[in-house]
Design a protein around this motif. Sequence first.
Motif, short mmCIF file in Angstrom:
data_model
loop_
_atom_site.label_atom_id
_atom_site.label_comp_id
_atom_site.label_asym_id
_atom_site.label_seq_id
_atom_site.Cartn_x
_atom_site.Cartn_y
_atom_site.Cartn_z
N ARG A 25 1.12 0.31 -6.42
CA ARG A 25 2.13 0.39 -5.35
C ARG A 25 2.25 -0.95 -4.63
N ILE A 26 1.11 -1.59 -4.40
CA ILE A 26 1.14 -2.92 -3.77
C ILE A 26 1.86 -3.90 -4.68
N ASP A 27 1.51 -3.89 -5.96
CA ASP A 27 2.15 -4.80 -6.91
C ASP A 27 3.66 -4.57 -6.98
N LEU A 28 4.09 -3.32 -6.87
CA LEU A 28 5.52 -3.03 -6.88
C LEU A 28 6.21 -3.66 -5.66
N LEU A 29 5.58 -3.55 -4.48
CA LEU A 29 6.15 -4.15 -3.27
C LEU A 29 6.20 -5.68 -3.39
N VAL A 30 5.18 -6.26 -4.01
CA VAL A 30 5.18 -7.70 -4.23
C VAL A 30 6.30 -8.07 -5.21
N PHE A 34 8.92 -7.78 -1.09
CA PHE A 34 8.56 -7.42 0.28
C PHE A 34 7.39 -8.26 0.79
N TYR A 35 6.53 -8.69 -0.12
CA TYR A 35 5.36 -9.51 0.22
C TYR A 35 5.22 -10.61 -0.80
N ALA A 36 4.64 -11.75 -0.38
CA ALA A 36 4.49 -12.89 -1.28
C ALA A 36 3.46 -12.61 -2.37
N ASN A 37 2.44 -11.85 -2.04
CA ASN A 37 1.37 -11.55 -2.99
C ASN A 37 0.52 -10.41 -2.43
N ARG A 38 -0.49 -10.00 -3.15
CA ARG A 38 -1.36 -8.90 -2.71
C ARG A 38 -2.05 -9.24 -1.39
N SER A 39 -2.53 -10.45 -1.26
CA SER A 39 -3.23 -10.85 -0.03
C SER A 39 -2.32 -10.75 1.17
N ASP A 40 -1.07 -11.16 1.01
CA ASP A 40 -0.09 -11.07 2.10
C ASP A 40 0.08 -9.62 2.54
N PHE A 41 0.20 -8.71 1.57
CA PHE A 41 0.31 -7.29 1.89
C PHE A 41 -0.92 -6.80 2.66
N THR A 44 -1.16 -8.15 6.20
CA THR A 44 -0.16 -7.49 7.04
C THR A 44 -0.60 -6.08 7.40
N ALA A 45 -1.12 -5.35 6.41
CA ALA A 45 -1.58 -3.98 6.67
C ALA A 45 -2.73 -3.97 7.68
N ILE A 46 -3.65 -4.91 7.54
CA ILE A 46 -4.78 -4.98 8.46
C ILE A 46 -4.30 -5.31 9.87
N ARG A 47 -3.42 -6.30 9.98
CA ARG A 47 -2.89 -6.66 11.32
C ARG A 47 -2.17 -5.47 11.96
N ASN A 48 -1.38 -4.76 11.16
CA ASN A 48 -0.67 -3.60 11.70
C ASN A 48 -1.64 -2.53 12.19
N GLN A 49 -2.70 -2.27 11.43
CA GLN A 49 -3.67 -1.26 11.83
C GLN A 49 -4.43 -1.72 13.08
#
Length: 135
Positions: A25-30, A34-41, A44-49
């Motif tokens: 699912r992450i790879d699909l968003l990349v 939506f995101y530059a790469n897995r690390s970006d996702f 972002t998820a950590i900052r949001n949480q």
Amino acid sequence: MQPPAPKTSDSEKITINLGPVDLGRIDLLVQEGFYANRSDFIRTAIRNQLGTEADAVTRSIERHTLELGLRDIGRAELEAAQAAGELLHVRVVGLARIASDVSADLARATIGSLTVLGALQASAEIKAALRDRIR
């Protein structure tokens, strides 16, 4: 004149395990941009949480009397504590950094406890001298 502080990274590397469906699912968003790469996702998820839990983190920091951010511990501060006959009890959420000109003996004589939730940057000698005081 004091030598310049060594360059430090502004991030710490961590490893996580994800199931193949979540990873896909992450790879699909990349892939969809939506995101530059897995690390970006993941960042972002950590900052949001963390933003969602900001009030709880703030209350916990206050309750445990923790410092937030960067805490530099230098020779002058430790020598002043030693002269006053005081022990420092350092509690940090973030990065604690003990200066390279601090000797293991000075650190042991002046740091009563060191609690770091995040990262500690200190020489191997300092870490060894404070091993029983680092939490």
